[in-house]
Design an enzyme around this catalytic site. Structure first.
Site, PDB file in Angstrom:
ATOM      1  N   LYS A 154      37.386  43.439  26.955  1.00 52.24           N
ATOM      2  CA  LYS A 154      36.922  42.917  28.246  1.00 52.24           C
ATOM      3  C   LYS A 154      37.507  43.780  29.341  1.00 52.24           C
ATOM      4  CE  LYS A 154      34.956  39.922  30.927  1.00 52.24           C
ATOM      5  NZ  LYS A 154      34.253  41.107  31.522  1.00 52.24           N
ATOM      6  N   GLN A 187      44.504  46.818  31.200  1.00 53.40           N
ATOM      7  CA  GLN A 187      43.684  45.620  30.987  1.00 53.40           C
ATOM      8  C   GLN A 187      44.184  44.800  29.784  1.00 53.40           C
ATOM      9  OE1 GLN A 187      40.713  45.839  33.245  1.00 53.40           O
ATOM     10  NE2 GLN A 187      40.790  43.625  33.046  1.00 53.40           N
ATOM     11  N   LYS A 198      47.043  42.661  31.188  1.00 56.88           N
ATOM     12  CA  LYS A 198      46.505  41.757  32.213  1.00 56.88           C
ATOM     13  C   LYS A 198      45.740  40.608  31.553  1.00 56.88           C
ATOM     14  CE  LYS A 198      44.100  43.884  35.349  1.00 56.88           C
ATOM     15  NZ  LYS A 198      43.048  44.452  36.243  1.00 56.88           N
ATOM     16  N   LYS A 225      37.677  49.301  29.159  1.00 58.24           N
ATOM     17  CA  LYS A 225      37.234  49.750  30.481  1.00 58.24           C
ATOM     18  C   LYS A 225      36.183  50.826  30.289  1.00 58.24           C
ATOM     19  CE  LYS A 225      38.186  49.038  34.865  1.00 58.24           C
ATOM     20  NZ  LYS A 225      38.770  47.830  35.507  1.00 58.24           N
ATOM     21  N   GLY A 227      32.302  44.361  36.656  1.00 56.90           N
ATOM     22  CA  GLY A 227      32.352  45.318  37.758  1.00 56.90           C
ATOM     23  C   GLY A 227      33.735  45.907  37.969  1.00 56.90           C
ATOM     24  N   ASP A 228      33.786  46.946  38.769  1.00 54.89           N
ATOM     25  CA  ASP A 228      35.030  47.563  39.258  1.00 54.89           C
ATOM     26  C   ASP A 228      34.580  48.385  40.467  1.00 54.89           C
ATOM     27  OD1 ASP A 228      38.028  47.963  38.331  1.00 54.89           O
ATOM     28  OD2 ASP A 228      37.362  49.939  38.968  1.00 54.89           O
ATOM     29  N   ASN A 269      35.251  44.658  47.352  1.00 58.82           N
ATOM     30  CA  ASN A 269      35.294  43.290  46.827  1.00 58.82           C
ATOM     31  C   ASN A 269      36.694  42.675  46.884  1.00 58.82           C
ATOM     32  OD1 ASN A 269      35.946  41.696  44.073  1.00 58.82           O
ATOM     33  ND2 ASN A 269      33.957  41.083  44.881  1.00 58.82           N
ATOM     34  N   SER A 328      36.135  35.994  34.977  1.00 62.41           N
ATOM     35  CA  SER A 328      35.148  36.566  34.049  1.00 62.41           C
ATOM     36  C   SER A 328      35.202  35.834  32.707  1.00 62.41           C
ATOM     37  CB  SER A 328      35.430  38.046  33.807  1.00 62.41           C
ATOM     38  OG  SER A 328      34.900  38.843  34.841  1.00 62.41           O
TER      39      SER A 328
HETATM   40  P1  NDP Z   1      34.858  48.299  45.616  1.00 59.23           P
HETATM   41  O1  NDP Z   1      34.014  49.422  45.160  1.00 59.23           O
HETATM   42  O2  NDP Z   1      34.216  47.021  46.020  1.00 59.23           O
HETATM   43  O3  NDP Z   1      35.779  48.765  46.832  1.00 59.23           O
HETATM   44  C1  NDP Z   1      36.656  49.828  46.704  1.00 59.23           C
HETATM   45  C2  NDP Z   1      37.325  50.068  48.033  1.00 59.23           C
HETATM   46  O4  NDP Z   1      38.375  50.997  47.852  1.00 59.23           O
HETATM   47  C3  NDP Z   1      36.390  50.683  49.068  1.00 59.23           C
HETATM   48  O5  NDP Z   1      36.801  50.291  50.346  1.00 59.23           O
HETATM   49  C4  NDP Z   1      36.601  52.167  48.838  1.00 59.23           C
HETATM   50  O6  NDP Z   1      36.293  52.978  49.968  1.00 59.23           O
HETATM   51  C5  NDP Z   1      38.092  52.220  48.561  1.00 59.23           C
HETATM   52  N1  NDP Z   1      38.349  53.364  47.689  1.00 59.23           N
HETATM   53  C6  NDP Z   1      37.874  53.570  46.455  1.00 59.23           C
HETATM   54  N2  NDP Z   1      38.266  54.747  45.955  1.00 59.23           N
HETATM   55  C7  NDP Z   1      39.002  55.304  46.915  1.00 59.23           C
HETATM   56  C8  NDP Z   1      39.676  56.523  47.001  1.00 59.23           C
HETATM   57  N3  NDP Z   1      39.687  57.430  45.998  1.00 59.23           N
HETATM   58  N4  NDP Z   1      40.367  56.759  48.146  1.00 59.23           N
HETATM   59  C9  NDP Z   1      40.367  55.862  49.145  1.00 59.23           C
HETATM   60  N5  NDP Z   1      39.725  54.682  49.117  1.00 59.23           N
HETATM   61  C10 NDP Z   1      39.051  54.416  48.027  1.00 59.23           C
HETATM   62  O7  NDP Z   1      35.913  48.065  44.441  1.00 59.23           O
HETATM   63  P2  NDP Z   1      36.825  46.783  44.139  1.00 59.23           P
HETATM   64  O8  NDP Z   1      37.222  46.133  45.414  1.00 59.23           O
HETATM   65  O9  NDP Z   1      36.154  46.006  43.089  1.00 59.23           O
HETATM   66  O10 NDP Z   1      38.084  47.483  43.464  1.00 59.23           O
HETATM   67  C11 NDP Z   1      39.234  47.867  44.203  1.00 59.23           C
HETATM   68  C12 NDP Z   1      40.417  47.986  43.266  1.00 59.23           C
HETATM   69  O11 NDP Z   1      40.660  46.718  42.648  1.00 59.23           O
HETATM   70  C13 NDP Z   1      40.264  48.980  42.110  1.00 59.23           C
HETATM   71  O12 NDP Z   1      41.517  49.535  41.809  1.00 59.23           O
HETATM   72  C14 NDP Z   1      39.824  48.085  40.952  1.00 59.23           C
HETATM   73  O13 NDP Z   1      40.148  48.667  39.701  1.00 59.23           O
HETATM   74  C15 NDP Z   1      40.668  46.849  41.234  1.00 59.23           C
HETATM   75  N6  NDP Z   1      40.235  45.605  40.637  1.00 59.23           N
HETATM   76  C16 NDP Z   1      38.962  45.129  40.835  1.00 59.23           C
HETATM   77  C17 NDP Z   1      38.603  43.906  40.299  1.00 59.23           C
HETATM   78  C18 NDP Z   1      37.268  43.302  40.540  1.00 59.23           C
HETATM   79  O14 NDP Z   1      37.046  42.163  40.084  1.00 59.23           O
HETATM   80  N7  NDP Z   1      36.361  43.936  41.243  1.00 59.23           N
HETATM   81  C19 NDP Z   1      39.527  43.144  39.461  1.00 59.23           C
HETATM   82  C20 NDP Z   1      40.856  43.695  39.388  1.00 59.23           C
HETATM   83  C21 NDP Z   1      41.165  44.886  39.937  1.00 59.23           C
HETATM   84  P3  NDP Z   1      34.950  53.852  49.941  1.00 59.23           P
HETATM   85  O15 NDP Z   1      33.841  52.865  50.096  1.00 59.23           O
HETATM   86  O16 NDP Z   1      35.077  54.782  51.091  1.00 59.23           O
HETATM   87  O17 NDP Z   1      34.921  54.560  48.626  1.00 59.23           O
HETATM   88  O1  2IT Z   2      40.330  45.566  36.700  1.00 63.75           O
HETATM   89  C1  2IT Z   2      39.795  44.472  36.419  1.00 63.75           C
HETATM   90  O2  2IT Z   2      40.438  43.538  35.951  1.00 63.75           O
HETATM   91  C2  2IT Z   2      38.357  44.329  36.684  1.00 63.75           C
HETATM   92  N1  2IT Z   2      37.740  45.253  37.209  1.00 63.75           N
HETATM   93  C3  2IT Z   2      37.643  43.073  36.282  1.00 63.75           C
HETATM   94  C4  2IT Z   2      37.326  43.085  34.814  1.00 63.75           C
HETATM   95  C5  2IT Z   2      36.451  41.955  34.345  1.00 63.75           C
HETATM   96  O3  2IT Z   2      36.094  42.012  33.155  1.00 63.75           O
HETATM   97  O4  2IT Z   2      36.149  41.031  35.093  1.00 63.75           O
END
Ligand code: NDP
Ligand code: 2IT
Length: 445
Positions: free
Chosen positions: A89, A110, A113, A125, A164-165, A239, A377
């Site tokens: 997952k 992961q 976590k 992943k 998603g990520d 997100n 999830s």
């Molecule tokens: P999104 O794509 O929704 O948002 C990512 C954000 O981070 C954007 O504002 C983006 O800016 C910025 N960003 C991404 N890459 C870079 C970079 N190289 N340098 C600077 N800014 C950057 O992703 P999420 O919010 O889903 O994910 C954010 C983090 O949280 C990641 O590390 C992800 O692995 C982690 N995560 C996500 C989960 C989820 O459920 N979605 C769960 C747990 C962890 P820009 O638009 O300019 O690229």
């Molecule tokens: O980093 C993370 O934990 C995620 N992007 C969410 C993974 C998931 O299966 O919901």
């Protein structure tokens, strides 16, 4: 040399071009010294050797056609790291920086976590170096369909359940699910983060950000403190960042900063989340649009300023890996920051995290603090299996209980191993123990 030292030497030899994976694995292995050096059964079972080697790595070609009729080719990945406690997952990341090292580090994190959530999910992943920025909806759809055309044969509701990520939200999950359903001729819970009318769970969109704030809130409440009146710095505006900001605001805090890869917004009276949501979730624009909408907000280009330069009580890095370095950590402590909670995966460099802890900053690592997303999830999977849907309140209250539970597990493990308040150690050890038990019980596989 100790068991852990031997594993690290071997790991560096085998994976010399994977800096992010080595960084994540070494941090966990260092924490595990306290456990595996006390008890010879782990070495005898070759447990760490097995743990650091993914069960399976899939890499594939993703050909698709752009709107001008030109053929494009991207590289797709799925790393199925560990299925010791449940189906693989973990999310899918679409970003030009994606490579095997990044997907392996994310898959490795992961495992622990997912174990911490207390739910039966293994670690995996995937993703691609495809850049969704500037692509039309049709281009994103054609890419997602091609990606799933290969991926579908490797996943399934009891095998591997992606989500998603970075770069993968509701739109992409929709295109991926549609293609899976067509190829498999089955409507099943093979992806999470689905739309509400087609098997999604309420609260999944908010879960990672809300969960992050619930964990920090539990820590603050324990000492009679709360989010009320706190100044918050958040990086990212995706997100995780948006819904962390929303919950922190609801609890009475002021969010002063947010960022994207081009720049940083500082808004003294507090970031307006309606504007952020409109810019980022609907129009898919850059943060420069925020400064145009709010004349009292200050926008600084990424090469001229950092999100960590301003005064804050709590910092929630929620963009990407290694975005908070030692200099940033020094700025944060100098400006009065007392708590750092990682919304992103490994956003803090190792030296920055160690510096923060040494300065008495309470530090919550991503594998504990951002586990709310994958936890919900797993709740989405449970609802899909039972063919029913829970209310927002039901899922939100389960999420909150899970985050409080993770906090206490990490807290107790840190105390048990002589490092009270060290949530890096606590999370690594607590996450490891359940996976290790499962691996020992199941024999040499
Ligand atoms: P999104 O794509 O929704 O948002 C990512 C954000 O981070 C954007 O504002 C983006 O800016 C910025 N960003 C991404 N890459 C870079 C970079 N190289 N340098 C600077 N800014 C950057 O992703 P999420 O919010 O889903 O994910 C954010 C983090 O949280 C990641 O590390 C992800 O692995 C982690 N995560 C996500 C989960 C989820 O459920 N979605 C769960 C747990 C962890 P820009 O638009 O300019 O690229
Ligand atoms: O980093 C993370 O934990 C995620 N992007 C969410 C993974 C998931 O299966 O919901």
């Amino acid at each position: 040399m100790s068991y852990v030292d031997n594993i690290i030497v071997d790991l560096e030899k085998k994976n010399p071009h994977e800096p992010e994976f080595l960084q994540a694995a070494k941090e966990v292995l260092d924490s595990l010294r306290a456990v595996v050096d006390r008890d010879g059964q782990y070495e005898k079972a070759g447990l760490l050797e097995r743990l650091v080697e993914p069960e399976r790595i899939i890499q594939f070609r993703v050909p698709w056609m752009d709107d001008l009729g030109k053929v494009r080719v991207n590289r797709g990945y799925r790393v199925q790291f560990s299925s010791a406690i449940g189906p693989y997952k973990g999310g899918l990341r679409l970003h030009p920086s994606v490579n095997l090292s990044i997907i392996k580090f994310l898959g490795f994190e992961q495992i622990f976590k997912n174990s911490l959530t207390g739910l039966p999910i293994g670690g995996g992943k995937g993703g691609s170096d495809f850049d969704p920025k500037g692509k039309s909806d049709n281009e994103v759809m054609r890419f997602c369909q091609s990606f799933m055309t290969e991926l579908h044969r490797h996943i399934g509701p009891d095998t591997d359940v992606p989500a998603g990520d970075i770069g993968v939200g509701g739109r992409e999950i929709g295109f991926l699910f549609g293609q899976y359903r067509r190829l498999a001729n089955a409507f099943e819970g093979v992806l999470t983060g689905k739309g509400l009318p087609w098997g999604g769970s309420l609260t999944r969109t908010e879960a990672t950000g809300y969960g992050l704030v619930y964990m920090v809130e539990e820590y603050l409440n324990r000492s009679g403190d709360s989010f009320k009146g706190k100044k918050i710095s958040i990086s990212g505006s995706g997100n995780v960042a948006i819904f962390a900001a929303e919950k922190a605001k609801e609890l009475g805090a002021t969010v002063l900063t947010m960022s994207d890869s081009n720049g940083v917004i500082y808004h003294k009276s507090g970031i307006n989340l309606d504007t952020i949501k409109e810019i980022k979730l609907e129009k898919r624009e850059r943060l420069t649009a925020y400064a145009k909408a709010h004349s009292d907000a200050v926008y600084t280009e990424a090469d001229k300023g950092r999100v960590w330069d301003s005064e804050c009580d709590i910092a929630l890095p929620s963009a990407t890996q290694n975005e908070l370095n030692l200099d940033d950590a020094k700025h944060l402590t100098a400006k009065g920051c007392k708590v750092v909670g990682e919304g992103a995966n490994m956003p803090t460099t190792r030296e920055a995290a160690e510096y923060l802890q040494a300065q008495g900053v309470t530090f919550f690592p991503g594998k504990a603090a951002n586990a709310g997303g994958v936890a919900v999830s797993a709740l989405e999977m449970a609802q899909n299996s039972a063919r029913l849907s829970w209310t927002f309140e039901e899922v939100d209250s389960r999420l909150k209980n899970i985050m409080i539970g993770i906090f206490h597990n990490a807290d107790e493990a840190a105390k048990e191993y002589g490092k009270p308040g060290d949530y890096i150690l606590g999370a690594n050890v607590a996450g490891f123990k359940k996976v290790a038990r499962a691996m020992l019980d199941q024999g040499l596989i």
